[in-house]
Design a protein around this motif. Structure first.
Motif, mmCIF file in Angstrom:
data_model
loop_
_atom_site.group_PDB
_atom_site.id
_atom_site.type_symbol
_atom_site.label_atom_id
_atom_site.label_comp_id
_atom_site.label_asym_id
_atom_site.label_seq_id
_atom_site.Cartn_x
_atom_site.Cartn_y
_atom_site.Cartn_z
ATOM 1 N N GLU A 235 0.789 -1.166 0.092
ATOM 2 C CA GLU A 235 -0.027 0.062 0.021
ATOM 3 C C GLU A 235 0.699 1.306 0.001
ATOM 4 O OE1 GLU A 235 -2.669 -0.256 3.318
ATOM 5 O OE2 GLU A 235 -3.668 -1.904 2.369
ATOM 6 N N THR B 191 -4.730 6.219 0.264
ATOM 7 C CA THR B 191 -4.115 4.957 0.012
ATOM 8 C C THR B 191 -4.721 4.228 -0.977
ATOM 9 O OG1 THR B 191 -4.174 4.909 2.637
ATOM 10 C CG2 THR B 191 -3.466 2.951 1.386
ATOM 11 N N VAL B 192 -3.402 3.915 -1.979
ATOM 12 C CA VAL B 192 -3.517 2.932 -3.040
ATOM 13 C C VAL B 192 -2.777 1.840 -3.030
ATOM 14 C CG1 VAL B 192 -4.028 4.966 -4.725
ATOM 15 C CG2 VAL B 192 -1.824 4.029 -4.476
ATOM 16 N N ASP B 193 -3.180 0.570 -3.720
ATOM 17 C CA ASP B 193 -2.329 -0.349 -3.904
ATOM 18 C C ASP B 193 -1.466 -0.423 -4.788
ATOM 19 O OD1 ASP B 193 -3.758 -1.080 -6.255
ATOM 20 O OD2 ASP B 193 -4.882 -2.568 -5.404
ATOM 21 N N GLY C 136 -2.418 0.836 -8.212
ATOM 22 C CA GLY C 136 -2.775 2.195 -8.226
ATOM 23 C C GLY C 136 -4.246 2.556 -7.907
ATOM 24 N N ASN C 137 -4.851 1.157 -7.505
ATOM 25 C CA ASN C 137 -6.312 1.274 -7.003
ATOM 26 C C ASN C 137 -6.362 1.976 -5.697
ATOM 27 O OD1 ASN C 137 -7.240 -0.587 -9.387
ATOM 28 N ND2 ASN C 137 -6.231 -1.960 -8.253
ATOM 29 N N LEU C 138 -7.540 2.871 -5.726
ATOM 30 C CA LEU C 138 -7.883 3.635 -4.593
ATOM 31 C C LEU C 138 -8.379 2.930 -3.571
ATOM 32 C CD1 LEU C 138 -7.591 6.321 -3.048
ATOM 33 C CD2 LEU C 138 -10.049 6.730 -4.049
ATOM 34 N N LEU C 139 -7.664 2.621 -2.251
ATOM 35 C CA LEU C 139 -8.167 1.894 -1.158
ATOM 36 C C LEU C 139 -8.814 2.635 0.054
ATOM 37 C CD1 LEU C 139 -5.275 -0.380 -0.658
ATOM 38 C CD2 LEU C 139 -7.244 -0.856 -1.915
ATOM 39 N N ILE D 97 -4.487 11.720 -3.426
ATOM 40 C CA ILE D 97 -4.712 10.758 -4.386
ATOM 41 C C ILE D 97 -3.381 10.643 -5.416
ATOM 42 C CG2 ILE D 97 -6.172 9.415 -6.158
ATOM 43 C CD1 ILE D 97 -8.570 10.387 -4.188
ATOM 44 N N GLU E 253 -0.952 7.775 -5.817
ATOM 45 C CA GLU E 253 -0.562 7.085 -7.066
ATOM 46 C C GLU E 253 0.829 7.149 -7.713
ATOM 47 O OE1 GLU E 253 -5.129 7.382 -8.899
ATOM 48 O OE2 GLU E 253 -3.614 9.132 -9.327
#
Length: 129
Positions: free
Chosen positions: A38, A51-53, A56-59, A84, A88
């Protein structure tokens, strides 16, 4: 090119392919590990975090109370986007670092051309049954 020289070059090409295969397995394991990580981006002096994984997916997005009180909707939205984008960017840098030197030192640029040249004109023997 005589036969012993040709066989030596073919052996060299096969060794390069084996190194490539090992590097590919290593890269796959590293990519899998990256996807579970993360990355956090911050804005508004840490009052907003995103927080993204590794993909780049928004968590998650966390907005502190002080940030909510201090900003109107538009400014708050801009700060959320800033957080964000920072998250990213951190994920993208990690992906770039992972892929940066995957092919370094393997000499892949001429691998296919060399293989074509080596096998050009090689006669295959029919299989005995």
């Amino acid at each position: 090119m005589d036969e012993p020289e040709r066989l030596a070059r073919i052996t060299e090409q096969l060794e390069r392919l084996e190194r490539l295969s090992a590097k590919q397995a290593e890269a796959a394991a590293a990519a899998e590990q990256l996807m579970t990580r993360e990355f956090v981006g911050r804005a508004d002096k840490g009052g907003i975090t995103a927080t993204v994984d590794g993909a780049g997916n928004l968590l998650a997005v966390d907005i502190g109370r002080l940030s909510m009180r201090r900003h109107d909707g538009v400014t708050l939205g801009d700060a959320v986007l800033e957080a964000i984008h920072a998250a990213e960017h951190a994920a993208a840098e990690a992906r770039t670092a992972l892929t940066g030197d995957l092919g370094a030192g393997l000499g892949l640029g001429d691998l296919c051309g060399d293989a074509q040249q080596l096998f050009h004109g090689v006669r295959t023997r029919p299989r005995s049954r």
